[in-house]
Design a protein around this motif. Structure first.
Motif, PDB file in Angstrom:
ATOM      1  N   VAL B  80       0.833  -1.207   0.000  1.00  0.00           N
ATOM      2  CA  VAL B  80       0.000   0.000   0.000  1.00  0.00           C
ATOM      3  C   VAL B  80       0.865   1.254   0.000  1.00  0.00           C
ATOM      4  O   VAL B  80       0.612   2.211  -0.729  1.00  0.00           O
ATOM      5  CB  VAL B  80      -0.938  -0.011   1.222  1.00  0.00           C
ATOM      6  CG1 VAL B  80      -1.681   1.299   1.324  1.00  0.00           C
ATOM      7  CG2 VAL B  80      -1.919  -1.151   1.110  1.00  0.00           C
ATOM      8  N   THR B  84       2.054   4.586  -3.056  1.00  0.00           N
ATOM      9  CA  THR B  84       1.585   5.909  -2.639  1.00  0.00           C
ATOM     10  C   THR B  84       2.740   6.889  -2.582  1.00  0.00           C
ATOM     11  O   THR B  84       2.619   8.037  -3.031  1.00  0.00           O
ATOM     12  CB  THR B  84       0.924   5.814  -1.263  1.00  0.00           C
ATOM     13  OG1 THR B  84       0.026   4.721  -1.276  1.00  0.00           O
ATOM     14  CG2 THR B  84       0.192   7.073  -0.937  1.00  0.00           C
ATOM     15  N   HIS B  87       3.704   7.785  -6.064  1.00  0.00           N
ATOM     16  CA  HIS B  87       2.692   8.677  -6.624  1.00  0.00           C
ATOM     17  C   HIS B  87       2.877  10.100  -6.096  1.00  0.00           C
ATOM     18  O   HIS B  87       2.871  11.064  -6.872  1.00  0.00           O
ATOM     19  CB  HIS B  87       1.305   8.140  -6.253  1.00  0.00           C
ATOM     20  CG  HIS B  87       0.209   9.128  -6.389  1.00  0.00           C
ATOM     21  ND1 HIS B  87      -0.386   9.401  -7.589  1.00  0.00           N
ATOM     22  CD2 HIS B  87      -0.396   9.917  -5.478  1.00  0.00           C
ATOM     23  CE1 HIS B  87      -1.314  10.318  -7.411  1.00  0.00           C
ATOM     24  NE2 HIS B  87      -1.344  10.647  -6.135  1.00  0.00           N
ATOM     25  N   ALA B  88       3.067  10.207  -4.771  1.00  0.00           N
ATOM     26  CA  ALA B  88       3.199  11.536  -4.172  1.00  0.00           C
ATOM     27  C   ALA B  88       4.426  12.250  -4.717  1.00  0.00           C
ATOM     28  O   ALA B  88       4.376  13.446  -5.049  1.00  0.00           O
ATOM     29  CB  ALA B  88       3.271  11.414  -2.646  1.00  0.00           C
ATOM     30  N   ARG B  91       3.849  13.248  -8.422  1.00  0.00           N
ATOM     31  CA  ARG B  91       2.862  14.306  -8.519  1.00  0.00           C
ATOM     32  C   ARG B  91       3.442  15.645  -8.080  1.00  0.00           C
ATOM     33  O   ARG B  91       3.249  16.673  -8.747  1.00  0.00           O
ATOM     34  CB  ARG B  91       1.678  13.932  -7.639  1.00  0.00           C
ATOM     35  CG  ARG B  91       0.542  14.905  -7.695  1.00  0.00           C
ATOM     36  CD  ARG B  91      -0.516  14.439  -6.722  1.00  0.00           C
ATOM     37  NE  ARG B  91      -1.219  15.550  -6.142  1.00  0.00           N
ATOM     38  CZ  ARG B  91      -2.395  15.977  -6.585  1.00  0.00           C
ATOM     39  NH1 ARG B  91      -2.961  15.361  -7.596  1.00  0.00           N
ATOM     40  NH2 ARG B  91      -2.987  16.995  -6.031  1.00  0.00           N
ATOM     41  N   ALA B  92       4.196  15.602  -6.942  1.00  0.00           N
ATOM     42  CA  ALA B  92       4.772  16.849  -6.443  1.00  0.00           C
ATOM     43  C   ALA B  92       5.729  17.430  -7.470  1.00  0.00           C
ATOM     44  O   ALA B  92       5.712  18.645  -7.742  1.00  0.00           O
ATOM     45  CB  ALA B  92       5.482  16.601  -5.121  1.00  0.00           C
ATOM     46  N   ARG B  95       3.759  18.849 -10.483  1.00  0.00           N
ATOM     47  CA  ARG B  95       3.159  20.136 -10.119  1.00  0.00           C
ATOM     48  C   ARG B  95       4.227  21.210 -10.007  1.00  0.00           C
ATOM     49  O   ARG B  95       3.957  22.386 -10.224  1.00  0.00           O
ATOM     50  CB  ARG B  95       2.440  20.016  -8.791  1.00  0.00           C
ATOM     51  CG  ARG B  95       1.237  19.134  -8.850  1.00  0.00           C
ATOM     52  CD  ARG B  95       0.018  19.985  -8.865  1.00  0.00           C
ATOM     53  NE  ARG B  95      -1.164  19.192  -9.051  1.00  0.00           N
ATOM     54  CZ  ARG B  95      -2.340  19.557  -8.548  1.00  0.00           C
ATOM     55  NH1 ARG B  95      -2.432  20.639  -7.827  1.00  0.00           N
ATOM     56  NH2 ARG B  95      -3.396  18.826  -8.787  1.00  0.00           N
TER      57      ARG B  95
END
Lengths: 240, 113, 80
Positions: B80, B84, B87-88, B91-92, B95
């Motif tokens: 899990v 994650t 991904h974080a 994504r950061a 962005r």
């Protein structure tokens, strides 16, 4: 000249130290005094005498309880010092200076969901580490740090307001001081009932009292550790 | 050694070798892939599949014991948490305005914002 | 075998320590320091001190790194 003097001083200082070292028993020697007197007693009678299956817990909280009491107080004092430095020149209590104007990149749905999913399990693990410190490695410090890490995670992902609900403002001061407070409480209880500060009942029939007192201290250390870690993180402004 | 034991041992060995293989591939990927996103991808593979199957293999080797249960719980946690984290990270950085790598000469998918 | 494992851990530990000192990028240094803590944690465990290993993993590799990152985020990333 000054340098030569310094070197001479250091050499002079090193000689008695090296001489003393040469008198020590060899490293790892099974016949050194530390291994022939105290350690066997701790290992053989610790579980029945001190109240916990885990001998490390026995030594830390019972045999050497006074030392740990001091350590816990030192950690709490260091928190006070850190907060004093971080709060210097600020008005207000523990409020952030400014609210974050615009989050550049709010945590995504996935991260939020996973943190919400794992939060209960991490909490369970922290409690397990604290409680199970009696029979296996672990204890208040470790479990408290795990829970503090969870508070940091929640602060980063879900926001400080969610994390702060875990420590209501009214009792936060008490939570941060939980470790020395419970230690002193148990110590004074021992003073009142058995005549010595941090005295544990020696009676065989009162073994459950020993065990439950150790448990209370562990929980106090855990709560205090978690509160201190999260307080330092918040105060350093880690949430923005 | 009973047949069952031999079977579980073989299964555990296969799982551990698969895990080691994915660790190897992930490490090579971290060293060789061209940009941040693909390296994150490789690192996440390491944790998810590599550590996951090694842990499962150890659980199989352990049999029906509390330790095996703990190992499986660990594998689930890694399953899990590691994607994650990947991904974080990705994504950061996206962005933050880093454009994904494209092959030189091809038209890039998007300019960094 | 056990001694070989110890030697590998010690070599990794020294390598990590040197890397922390020599890295000018403070963010990288913080991450390497967390690796250092992790190796040290393995070493405690291997030496039969699981209590210390758990503390090292939680405090050294976990919380301290986070506090370093926060501190770097509020100051500058490069060492001058």
């Amino acid at each position: 000249m000054k340098r030569a003097l310094t070197i001479a001083m250091l050499v002079l200082l090193a000689m008695p130290l090296l001489y003393a070292m040469s008198q020590l028993p060899p490293h790892g020697s099974a016949t050194s005094p530390a291994y022939t007197h105290i350690s066997p007693r701790y290992l053989e009678r610790g579980p029945e005498e001190a109240g916990a299956e885990n001998v490390v817990t026995d030594v830390i909280l019972n045999y050497r309880g006074f030392d740990t009491n001091g350590e816990v107080t030192v950690i709490f004092t260091s928190l006070a010092a850190v907060l004093a430095v971080l709060l210097a020149g600020r008005k207000g209590d523990e409020r952030p200076v400014r609210e974050p104007a615009a989050e550049p990149s709010p945590p995504s749905v996935v991260v939020r969901f996973v943190v919400r999913l794992l939060g209960p399990f991490v909490t369970m693990f922290a409690v397990y580490v604290i409680i199970n410190g009696h029979v296996s490695p672990g204890g208040g410090f470790q479990g408290g740090t795990v829970f503090g890490a969870l508070v940091i995670l929640i602060t980063v992902v879900l926001g400080r307001s969610v994390a702060e609900k875990l420590q209501p403002l009214g009792v936060r001061r008490i939570l941060q001081a939980a470790a020395p407070l419970t230690f002193v409480a148990v110590g004074v209880l021992g003073l009142a009932l058995f005549g010595d500060y941090l005295a544990f009942p020696r009676d065989e029939a009162l073994a459950w009292v020993r065990t439950s007192w150790l448990m209370v201290i562990e929980i106090g250390i855990g709560v205090g550790g978690a509160a201190i870690i999260s307080a330092i993180f918040w105060q350093m402004g880690g949430d923005r | 050694m009973s047949a069952f034991e031999a079977l579980t041992n073989a299964l555990a060995a296969v799982l551990c070798v698969v895990g080691a293989f994915f660790f190897f591939v992930g490490t090579v990927g971290i060293l060789r892939l061209p940009d941040f996103y693909s390296r994150t991808h490789a690192a996440t593979k390491c944790d998810t599949v590599g550590a996951g199957s090694v842990l499962l293999g150890l659980a199989v080797l352990e049999g029906f014991t509390p330790a095996a249960l703990k190992l499986i719980a660990l594998a689930a946690l890694v399953l899990v948490s590691s994607p994650t984290a990947g991904h974080a990270l990705a994504r950061a950085v996206y962005r933050g305005g880093m454009a994904p790598w494209t092959r030189p000469g091809h038209r890039s998918g998007g300019e960094p914002k | 075998m056990s001694e070989l494992f110890d030697l590998v851990l010690i070599a990794l530990l020294i390598a990590c320590a040197l890397a922390v000192i020599r890295t000018k990028d403070l963010l990288g240094a913080a991450i390497i320091f967390s690796t250092y803590s992790l190796v040290l944690c393995l070493m405690w465990q291997h030496r039969g001190a699981p209590d210390v290993a758990m503390t090292e993993a939680a405090v050294g590799a976990g919380v301290t790194t986070v506090l370093f990152l926060v501190a770097i985020g509020r100051t500058v990333r490069r060492e001058k």
